[in-house]
Scaffold this motif. Structure first.
Motif, mmCIF file in Angstrom:
data_model
loop_
_atom_site.group_PDB
_atom_site.id
_atom_site.type_symbol
_atom_site.label_atom_id
_atom_site.label_comp_id
_atom_site.label_asym_id
_atom_site.label_seq_id
_atom_site.Cartn_x
_atom_site.Cartn_y
_atom_site.Cartn_z
ATOM 1 N N MET A 172 0.856 -1.198 0.000
ATOM 2 C CA MET A 172 0.000 0.000 0.000
ATOM 3 C C MET A 172 0.886 1.240 0.000
ATOM 4 O O MET A 172 1.734 1.411 0.879
ATOM 5 C CB MET A 172 -0.909 -0.017 1.238
ATOM 6 N N THR A 173 0.738 2.110 -1.005
ATOM 7 C CA THR A 173 1.626 3.257 -1.165
ATOM 8 C C THR A 173 1.034 4.551 -0.620
ATOM 9 O O THR A 173 1.682 5.593 -0.667
ATOM 10 C CB THR A 173 1.947 3.450 -2.654
ATOM 11 N N GLU A 174 -0.192 4.529 -0.134
ATOM 12 C CA GLU A 174 -0.817 5.740 0.374
ATOM 13 C C GLU A 174 -0.137 6.215 1.647
ATOM 14 O O GLU A 174 0.475 5.435 2.383
ATOM 15 C CB GLU A 174 -2.299 5.485 0.653
ATOM 16 N N SER A 175 -0.237 7.504 1.918
ATOM 17 C CA SER A 175 0.253 8.058 3.179
ATOM 18 C C SER A 175 -0.934 8.306 4.105
ATOM 19 O O SER A 175 -2.088 8.304 3.684
ATOM 20 C CB SER A 175 1.012 9.364 2.931
ATOM 21 N N ASN A 176 -0.623 8.518 5.353
ATOM 22 C CA ASN A 176 -1.655 8.756 6.362
ATOM 23 C C ASN A 176 -1.781 10.248 6.606
ATOM 24 O O ASN A 176 -0.853 10.889 7.101
ATOM 25 C CB ASN A 176 -1.287 8.037 7.664
ATOM 26 N N ARG A 177 -2.934 10.805 6.260
ATOM 27 C CA ARG A 177 -3.197 12.216 6.517
ATOM 28 C C ARG A 177 -3.770 12.341 7.922
ATOM 29 O O ARG A 177 -4.690 11.623 8.299
ATOM 30 C CB ARG A 177 -4.162 12.784 5.478
ATOM 31 N N ARG A 178 -3.227 13.282 8.689
ATOM 32 C CA ARG A 178 -3.600 13.429 10.098
ATOM 33 C C ARG A 178 -3.795 14.905 10.413
ATOM 34 O O ARG A 178 -3.083 15.767 9.885
ATOM 35 C CB ARG A 178 -2.506 12.856 11.007
ATOM 36 N N ILE A 179 -4.756 15.193 11.285
ATOM 37 C CA ILE A 179 -4.947 16.563 11.766
ATOM 38 C C ILE A 179 -4.541 16.603 13.231
ATOM 39 O O ILE A 179 -5.099 15.881 14.075
ATOM 40 C CB ILE A 179 -6.395 17.032 11.571
ATOM 41 N N LEU A 180 -3.564 17.463 13.518
ATOM 42 C CA LEU A 180 -2.986 17.572 14.852
ATOM 43 C C LEU A 180 -3.487 18.839 15.547
ATOM 44 O O LEU A 180 -3.919 19.801 14.902
ATOM 45 C CB LEU A 180 -1.459 17.630 14.754
ATOM 46 N N LEU A 181 -3.409 18.833 16.870
ATOM 47 C CA LEU A 181 -3.629 20.046 17.640
ATOM 48 C C LEU A 181 -2.343 20.863 17.582
ATOM 49 O O LEU A 181 -1.334 20.482 18.165
ATOM 50 C CB LEU A 181 -4.005 19.707 19.081
ATOM 51 N N ALA A 182 -2.373 21.974 16.847
ATOM 52 C CA ALA A 182 -1.173 22.784 16.658
ATOM 53 C C ALA A 182 -0.950 23.749 17.814
ATOM 54 O O ALA A 182 0.199 24.071 18.152
ATOM 55 C CB ALA A 182 -1.273 23.557 15.347
ATOM 56 N N SER A 183 -2.018 24.237 18.414
ATOM 57 C CA SER A 183 -1.924 25.168 19.541
ATOM 58 C C SER A 183 -3.244 25.156 20.290
ATOM 59 O O SER A 183 -4.270 24.728 19.757
ATOM 60 C CB SER A 183 -1.608 26.586 19.049
ATOM 61 N N ARG A 184 -3.207 25.626 21.504
ATOM 62 C CA ARG A 184 -4.433 25.638 22.307
ATOM 63 C C ARG A 184 -5.197 26.937 22.055
ATOM 64 O O ARG A 184 -4.622 28.028 22.093
ATOM 65 C CB ARG A 184 -4.111 25.506 23.790
ATOM 66 N N PRO A 185 -6.497 26.830 21.779
ATOM 67 C CA PRO A 185 -7.273 28.041 21.513
ATOM 68 C C PRO A 185 -7.523 28.857 22.777
ATOM 69 O O PRO A 185 -7.602 28.315 23.883
ATOM 70 C CB PRO A 185 -8.589 27.501 20.951
ATOM 71 N N THR A 186 -7.613 30.150 22.592
ATOM 72 C CA THR A 186 -8.099 31.048 23.629
ATOM 73 C C THR A 186 -9.450 31.548 23.175
ATOM 74 O O THR A 186 -9.543 32.326 22.228
ATOM 75 C CB THR A 186 -7.129 32.221 23.843
ATOM 76 N N GLY A 187 -10.499 31.061 23.800
ATOM 77 C CA GLY A 187 -11.828 31.355 23.315
ATOM 78 C C GLY A 187 -12.181 30.444 22.157
ATOM 79 O O GLY A 187 -11.891 29.241 22.171
ATOM 80 N N LYS A 188 -12.766 31.013 21.108
ATOM 81 C CA LYS A 188 -13.209 30.230 19.967
ATOM 82 C C LYS A 188 -12.017 29.672 19.188
ATOM 83 O O LYS A 188 -11.072 30.395 18.885
ATOM 84 C CB LYS A 188 -14.057 31.116 19.052
ATOM 85 N N PRO A 189 -12.023 28.374 18.845
ATOM 86 C CA PRO A 189 -10.938 27.826 18.027
ATOM 87 C C PRO A 189 -10.891 28.482 16.645
ATOM 88 O O PRO A 189 -11.904 28.955 16.122
ATOM 89 C CB PRO A 189 -11.297 26.338 17.908
ATOM 90 N N THR A 190 -9.698 28.507 16.070
ATOM 91 C CA THR A 190 -9.497 29.005 14.716
ATOM 92 C C THR A 190 -8.763 27.938 13.919
ATOM 93 O O THR A 190 -8.238 26.959 14.477
ATOM 94 C CB THR A 190 -8.669 30.300 14.709
ATOM 95 N N ALA A 191 -8.674 28.150 12.606
ATOM 96 C CA ALA A 191 -7.975 27.198 11.743
ATOM 97 C C ALA A 191 -6.525 27.037 12.153
ATOM 98 O O ALA A 191 -5.930 25.962 11.957
ATOM 99 C CB ALA A 191 -8.079 27.655 10.287
ATOM 100 N N GLU A 192 -5.927 28.071 12.732
ATOM 101 C CA GLU A 192 -4.522 28.024 13.118
ATOM 102 C C GLU A 192 -4.251 27.065 14.282
ATOM 103 O O GLU A 192 -3.109 26.705 14.549
ATOM 104 C CB GLU A 192 -4.027 29.429 13.492
ATOM 105 N N ASN A 193 -5.310 26.663 14.994
ATOM 106 C CA ASN A 193 -5.138 25.709 16.098
ATOM 107 C C ASN A 193 -4.970 24.271 15.607
ATOM 108 O O ASN A 193 -4.684 23.380 16.404
ATOM 109 C CB ASN A 193 -6.322 25.772 17.053
ATOM 110 N N PHE A 194 -5.142 24.045 14.299
ATOM 111 C CA PHE A 194 -5.065 22.707 13.719
ATOM 112 C C PHE A 194 -3.959 22.668 12.659
ATOM 113 O O PHE A 194 -3.655 23.675 12.032
ATOM 114 C CB PHE A 194 -6.395 22.318 13.072
ATOM 115 N N LYS A 195 -3.407 21.482 12.449
ATOM 116 C CA LYS A 195 -2.358 21.317 11.439
ATOM 117 C C LYS A 195 -2.572 20.001 10.708
ATOM 118 O O LYS A 195 -2.681 18.943 11.340
ATOM 119 C CB LYS A 195 -0.977 21.332 12.092
ATOM 120 N N LEU A 196 -2.657 20.049 9.383
ATOM 121 C CA LEU A 196 -2.805 18.858 8.548
ATOM 122 C C LEU A 196 -1.427 18.401 8.102
ATOM 123 O O LEU A 196 -0.666 19.176 7.506
ATOM 124 C CB LEU A 196 -3.676 19.168 7.339
#
Length: 339
Positions: free
Chosen positions: A1-25
């Motif tokens: 199988m040659t596919e890679s594993n795409r993962r979404i990580l917690l990049a930073s902790r949100p203060t208040g409402k989460p934003t896209a910057e809190n996640f990393k693909l």
């Protein structure tokens, strides 16, 4: 199988409402299963409000997600490689693998699903954790009786929709609270609630009071905030309040301004003999067999209906989750990771 594993990580902790910057693909090599494990291709990922709390540090009923770790969540996956005798390639299973396209899981932690019995995505909704939360919380803590009034917030969502329909099955009067005309119409016309009130209405407290002329005997709390403020004065003596969630407050970065109302609330809890009980659905795990049997039968008979809000692609998960916290979803929010 040659596919890679795409993962979404917690990049930073949100203060208040989460934003896209809190996640990393990110992409990573496919993991290899060890003895007693299986490799899963994730088909569906559940998005649920509790995940917001996992993004915060500090003590809670579950360990927080660490910076750089995969975001957690319930999943449905297909076995692509097995080193466990009970699972074969092609089996579809319920797991808790998180926000990624492939995952290794211990066979002992998995539950096989029958795709011919129900759409497998329902194992993340009405036949899964949200449905069980509604079932166990309402029947164990709320204990609705025929003729009583049961009110549930977020009534068009995965938990709230099940709460109201189960209350009706038990002979109670179901009043839903939802946001917007479309959701309110769905709760009333499709789910069969006796009444529904739009919490966005300028006169929401007055509308709720009119919808509950005999007061409220059971309030299933999913929201908190201004909805709770409108509900609380209407609670009857001996009312029961299962506290499932407080989504209106999850993004608060600090206590809300205003006077301390806790002494007044506690005085009313005492004088009206109110039962307010927070719970986590796993406390009632012994009820899962009864839940699976009863709710499957109620779905088959048309007594319980459900709605799914499906978004496509793992990369869509962060924005969909942010929208969930704002109430933009309509029904159980699920990400279709793979066909």
């Amino acid at each position: 199988m040659t596919e890679s594993n795409r993962r979404i990580l917690l990049a930073s902790r949100p203060t208040g409402k989460p934003t896209a910057e809190n996640f990393k693909l990110v992409s990573a090599p496919l993991p290899a299963p060890g003895e007693g494990e299986v490799l899963l291709r994730i088909l569906f990922l559940s998005l649920d409000p509790y995940m917001r709390g996992r993004m915060n540090p500090g003590k809670s009923y579950a360990k927080p997600i660490e910076i750089g770790d995969v975001m957690e969540g319930g999943t449905v996956g297909r076995v692509v490689r097995s080193r466990h005798p009970d699972f074969a390639e092609g089996d579809v299973v319920l797991s808790h693998s998180g926000w990624e396209s492939f995952a290794v899981a211990e066979g002992a932690s998995l539950r096989k699903l029958d795709p011919s019995a129900a759409p497998v995505s329902t194992a993340l909704g009405v036949l899964g954790m949200p449905g069980f939360t509604a079932y166990a919380g309402l029947l164990t803590i709320g204990q609705p009786k025929p003729g009583e009034t049961v009110v549930v917030a977020a009534a068009s969502g995965a938990v709230g929709s099940a709460v109201g329909q189960i209350a009706k099955i038990k002979g109670a009067r179901a009043v839903g609270i939802a946001g917007g005309a479309e959701k309110c119409a769905f709760v009333r016309d499709e789910l069969g609630f006796d009444a529904v009130v739009d919490h966005r209405a300028a006169d929401f407290p007055a509308q709720l009071k009119a919808a509950c002329p005999d007061g409220i005997d059971v309030y299933f709390e999913n929201v908190g905030g201004p909805v709770w403020d409108a509900v609380f004065p209407l609670l009857n003596d001996f009312a029961r309040v299962p506290v499932c969630g407080l989504i209106a407050q999850y993004n608060d970065a600090a206590p809300r301004p205003g006077p301390d109302r806790l002494p007044g609330v506690m005085r009313e809890v005492l004088s009206r003999s109110l039962l307010i009980r927070g719970f986590i659905q796993r406390e009632f795990s012994d009820q899962r067999p009864a839940f699976a049997k009863e709710v499957a039968a109620w779905i088959a008979s048309g007594q319980v209906r459900y709605k799914e809000d499906i978004v496509d692609g793992l990369e869509a998960a962060p924005e969909a989750f942010i929208g969930l916290l704002d109430g933009r979803n309509f029904g159980k929010l699920v990400v279709r990771v793979a066909a």
